[in-house]
Scaffold this motif. Structure first.
Motif, PDB file in Angstrom:
ATOM      1  N   LYS A 195      20.124  24.946  49.321  1.00 15.67           N
ATOM      2  CA  LYS A 195      19.230  24.505  50.481  1.00 15.67           C
ATOM      3  C   LYS A 195      19.988  24.185  51.757  1.00 15.67           C
ATOM      4  CE  LYS A 195      15.946  20.596  51.153  1.00 15.67           C
ATOM      5  NZ  LYS A 195      15.282  19.376  50.584  1.00 15.67           N
ATOM      6  N   ARG A 196      20.936  23.221  51.717  1.00 18.64           N
ATOM      7  CA  ARG A 196      21.566  22.973  52.955  1.00 18.64           C
ATOM      8  C   ARG A 196      22.128  24.105  53.729  1.00 18.64           C
ATOM      9  NH1 ARG A 196      24.302  19.489  49.425  1.00 18.64           N
ATOM     10  NH2 ARG A 196      26.204  20.807  49.493  1.00 18.64           N
ATOM     11  N   SER A 197      22.393  25.400  52.933  1.00 18.62           N
ATOM     12  CA  SER A 197      22.813  26.639  53.509  1.00 18.62           C
ATOM     13  C   SER A 197      21.881  27.150  54.503  1.00 18.62           C
ATOM     14  CB  SER A 197      23.681  27.653  52.772  1.00 18.62           C
ATOM     15  OG  SER A 197      22.540  28.076  51.799  1.00 18.62           O
ATOM     16  N   VAL A 198      20.510  27.088  53.943  1.00 11.97           N
ATOM     17  CA  VAL A 198      19.389  27.325  54.634  1.00 11.97           C
ATOM     18  C   VAL A 198      18.905  26.573  55.769  1.00 11.97           C
ATOM     19  CG1 VAL A 198      17.168  28.031  54.517  1.00 11.97           C
ATOM     20  CG2 VAL A 198      18.644  28.920  52.632  1.00 11.97           C
ATOM     21  N   VAL A 199      18.839  25.106  55.428  1.00  8.78           N
ATOM     22  CA  VAL A 199      18.290  24.205  56.593  1.00  8.78           C
ATOM     23  C   VAL A 199      19.383  23.925  57.670  1.00  8.78           C
ATOM     24  CG1 VAL A 199      17.528  21.944  56.807  1.00  8.78           C
ATOM     25  CG2 VAL A 199      16.660  23.271  54.696  1.00  8.78           C
ATOM     26  N   ARG A 200      20.534  23.860  57.296  1.00  8.81           N
ATOM     27  CA  ARG A 200      21.475  23.424  58.484  1.00  8.81           C
ATOM     28  C   ARG A 200      21.584  24.552  59.814  1.00  8.81           C
ATOM     29  NH1 ARG A 200      26.913  20.844  55.635  1.00  8.81           N
ATOM     30  NH2 ARG A 200      25.989  19.093  55.276  1.00  8.81           N
ATOM     31  N   PRO A 201      21.398  25.827  59.464  1.00  3.04           N
ATOM     32  CA  PRO A 201      21.391  26.820  60.518  1.00  3.04           C
ATOM     33  C   PRO A 201      20.103  26.553  61.266  1.00  3.04           C
ATOM     34  CG  PRO A 201      22.244  28.004  58.340  1.00  3.04           C
ATOM     35  CD  PRO A 201      21.650  26.674  58.053  1.00  3.04           C
ATOM     36  N   ILE A 202      19.036  26.297  60.781  1.00  5.98           N
ATOM     37  CA  ILE A 202      17.644  26.249  61.646  1.00  5.98           C
ATOM     38  C   ILE A 202      17.840  24.822  62.436  1.00  5.98           C
ATOM     39  CG2 ILE A 202      15.421  25.593  61.223  1.00  5.98           C
ATOM     40  CD1 ILE A 202      15.462  27.291  58.831  1.00  5.98           C
ATOM     41  N   VAL A 203      18.256  23.832  61.829  1.00  4.07           N
ATOM     42  CA  VAL A 203      18.495  22.655  62.518  1.00  4.07           C
ATOM     43  C   VAL A 203      19.269  22.876  63.646  1.00  4.07           C
ATOM     44  CG1 VAL A 203      19.483  20.097  62.518  1.00  4.07           C
ATOM     45  CG2 VAL A 203      18.033  20.851  60.565  1.00  4.07           C
ATOM     46  N   ALA A 204      20.547  23.313  63.366  1.00  2.00           N
ATOM     47  CA  ALA A 204      21.914  23.558  64.508  1.00  2.00           C
ATOM     48  C   ALA A 204      21.078  24.580  65.653  1.00  2.00           C
ATOM     49  CB  ALA A 204      22.707  24.209  63.883  1.00  2.00           C
ATOM     50  N   GLU A 205      20.509  25.489  65.341  1.00  2.00           N
ATOM     51  CA  GLU A 205      19.889  26.377  66.261  1.00  2.00           C
ATOM     52  C   GLU A 205      18.751  25.806  67.161  1.00  2.00           C
ATOM     53  OE1 GLU A 205      18.304  30.893  66.735  1.00  2.00           O
ATOM     54  OE2 GLU A 205      18.204  30.263  64.588  1.00  2.00           O
ATOM     55  N   LEU A 206      18.079  24.826  66.485  1.00  2.00           N
ATOM     56  CA  LEU A 206      17.064  24.248  67.292  1.00  2.00           C
ATOM     57  C   LEU A 206      17.660  23.521  68.486  1.00  2.00           C
ATOM     58  CD1 LEU A 206      14.317  23.384  64.723  1.00  2.00           C
ATOM     59  CD2 LEU A 206      13.996  24.896  66.562  1.00  2.00           C
ATOM     60  N   HIS A 207      18.601  22.798  67.896  1.00  2.00           N
ATOM     61  CA  HIS A 207      19.540  21.682  68.658  1.00  2.00           C
ATOM     62  C   HIS A 207      20.249  22.293  69.827  1.00  2.00           C
ATOM     63  CE1 HIS A 207      21.539  18.138  70.095  1.00  2.00           C
ATOM     64  NE2 HIS A 207      22.651  18.865  69.747  1.00  2.00           N
ATOM     65  N   ARG A 208      20.699  23.504  69.321  1.00  2.00           N
ATOM     66  CA  ARG A 208      21.623  24.224  70.510  1.00  2.00           C
ATOM     67  C   ARG A 208      20.923  25.157  71.336  1.00  2.00           C
ATOM     68  NH1 ARG A 208      22.794  29.399  70.311  1.00  2.00           N
ATOM     69  NH2 ARG A 208      22.161  29.662  68.070  1.00  2.00           N
ATOM     70  N   LYS A 209      19.561  25.708  71.139  1.00  5.00           N
ATOM     71  CA  LYS A 209      18.891  26.604  72.006  1.00  5.00           C
ATOM     72  C   LYS A 209      17.777  25.679  72.862  1.00  5.00           C
ATOM     73  CE  LYS A 209      18.426  30.975  70.031  1.00  5.00           C
ATOM     74  NZ  LYS A 209      17.621  32.019  69.702  1.00  5.00           N
ATOM     75  N   PHE A 210      17.425  24.731  72.292  1.00  2.60           N
ATOM     76  CA  PHE A 210      16.217  23.795  73.268  1.00  2.60           C
ATOM     77  C   PHE A 210      16.685  22.228  73.399  1.00  2.60           C
ATOM     78  CE2 PHE A 210      14.256  26.777  70.255  1.00  2.60           C
ATOM     79  CZ  PHE A 210      13.856  27.735  71.266  1.00  2.60           C
ATOM     80  N   ALA A 211      17.881  21.927  73.134  1.00  6.57           N
ATOM     81  CA  ALA A 211      18.454  20.594  73.519  1.00  6.57           C
ATOM     82  C   ALA A 211      17.287  19.491  73.080  1.00  6.57           C
ATOM     83  CB  ALA A 211      18.859  20.567  74.870  1.00  6.57           C
ATOM     84  N   VAL A 212      16.930  19.448  71.796  1.00  8.11           N
ATOM     85  CA  VAL A 212      16.084  18.628  71.181  1.00  8.11           C
ATOM     86  C   VAL A 212      16.805  17.754  70.164  1.00  8.11           C
ATOM     87  CG1 VAL A 212      13.940  20.133  71.475  1.00  8.11           C
ATOM     88  CG2 VAL A 212      15.127  20.469  69.372  1.00  8.11           C
ATOM     89  N   SER A 213      16.136  16.617  69.697  1.00  6.49           N
ATOM     90  CA  SER A 213      16.565  15.971  68.629  1.00  6.49           C
ATOM     91  C   SER A 213      15.897  16.773  67.427  1.00  6.49           C
ATOM     92  CB  SER A 213      16.258  14.578  68.559  1.00  6.49           C
ATOM     93  OG  SER A 213      17.119  13.829  69.727  1.00  6.49           O
ATOM     94  N   VAL A 214      16.694  16.851  66.365  1.00  6.25           N
ATOM     95  CA  VAL A 214      16.193  17.549  65.201  1.00  6.25           C
ATOM     96  C   VAL A 214      17.065  17.214  64.061  1.00  6.25           C
ATOM     97  CG1 VAL A 214      17.624  19.466  65.637  1.00  6.25           C
ATOM     98  CG2 VAL A 214      15.557  19.624  64.267  1.00  6.25           C
ATOM     99  N   ALA A 215      16.591  16.807  62.851  1.00  5.30           N
ATOM    100  CA  ALA A 215      16.999  16.552  61.659  1.00  5.30           C
ATOM    101  C   ALA A 215      16.020  16.827  60.383  1.00  5.30           C
ATOM    102  CB  ALA A 215      17.357  15.111  61.631  1.00  5.30           C
ATOM    103  N   GLU A 216      16.605  16.785  59.328  1.00  2.00           N
ATOM    104  CA  GLU A 216      15.737  16.916  58.020  1.00  2.00           C
ATOM    105  C   GLU A 216      15.572  15.734  57.802  1.00  2.00           C
ATOM    106  OE1 GLU A 216      15.930  18.654  53.264  1.00  2.00           O
ATOM    107  OE2 GLU A 216      17.933  18.813  54.512  1.00  2.00           O
ATOM    108  N   VAL A 217      14.198  15.395  57.462  1.00  6.09           N
ATOM    109  CA  VAL A 217      13.579  14.124  57.723  1.00  6.09           C
ATOM    110  C   VAL A 217      12.833  13.582  56.509  1.00  6.09           C
ATOM    111  CG1 VAL A 217      12.883  13.877  59.959  1.00  6.09           C
ATOM    112  CG2 VAL A 217      11.409  14.778  58.743  1.00  6.09           C
ATOM    113  N   SER A 218      12.884  14.615  55.513  1.00  4.73           N
ATOM    114  CA  SER A 218      12.254  14.430  54.192  1.00  4.73           C
ATOM    115  C   SER A 218      12.457  15.375  53.168  1.00  4.73           C
ATOM    116  CB  SER A 218      10.662  14.093  54.100  1.00  4.73           C
ATOM    117  OG  SER A 218      10.083  13.774  53.076  1.00  4.73           O
ATOM    118  N   GLY A 219      12.325  14.806  51.729  1.00  8.85           N
ATOM    119  CA  GLY A 219      12.455  15.956  50.813  1.00  8.85           C
ATOM    120  C   GLY A 219      13.920  16.327  50.613  1.00  8.85           C
ATOM    121  N   GLN A 220      14.787  15.594  50.696  1.00 11.57           N
ATOM    122  CA  GLN A 220      16.459  15.797  50.638  1.00 11.57           C
ATOM    123  C   GLN A 220      16.695  16.175  49.199  1.00 11.57           C
ATOM    124  OE1 GLN A 220      15.091  13.527  52.726  1.00 11.57           O
ATOM    125  NE2 GLN A 220      16.123  13.459  54.595  1.00 11.57           N
ATOM    126  N   ASN A 221      15.961  15.589  48.415  1.00 13.66           N
ATOM    127  CA  ASN A 221      16.346  15.908  46.945  1.00 13.66           C
ATOM    128  C   ASN A 221      15.546  17.069  46.132  1.00 13.66           C
ATOM    129  OD1 ASN A 221      18.394  13.891  46.878  1.00 13.66           O
ATOM    130  ND2 ASN A 221      16.823  12.368  46.439  1.00 13.66           N
TER     131      ASN A 221
END
Length: 97
Positions: free
Chosen positions: A21-47
């Motif tokens: 799951k981390r290998s799927v979610v982390r690249p999405i979070v990183a790309e959103l942050h890098r491309k758009f300079a937004v604050s972004v995080a996984e906020v729910s359902g971590q388990n």
């Protein structure tokens, strides 16, 4: 000043562990942050293995710019083939809220 938020509810593909799951979610979070300079995080359902909720936030003085960036964030997540976008919740907050 305006604050815009997005909340993405995602169904992940063939994910069998939290590590996968981390290998799927982390690249999405990183790309959103890098491309758009937004604050972004996984906020729910971590388990949960196959579900993720990602939150995005941005501050701007112009609602047009804010809406444009949030639209581009939504298109980026929707275009990812490894996830299914179940829902998106968008909120715009102004000084009067």
């Amino acid at each position: 000043m305006y604050v815009g938020t997005l909340s993405f509810d995602l169904l992940l593909g063939d994910v069998r562990s939290l590590k996968e799951k981390r290998s799927v979610v982390r690249p999405i979070v990183a790309e959103l942050h890098r491309k758009f300079a937004v604050s972004v995080a996984e906020v729910s359902g971590q388990n949960l293995h196959r579900r993720a909720q990602i939150g995005v936030a941005m501050v701007s003085g112009d609602t047009g710019h804010l809406s444009d960036v949030l639209d581009r964030c939504e298109r980026l997540v929707a275009a990812r083939p490894e996830v299914e976008l179940l829902s998106v919740r968008r909120r715009l907050h102004g000084d009067d809220d």
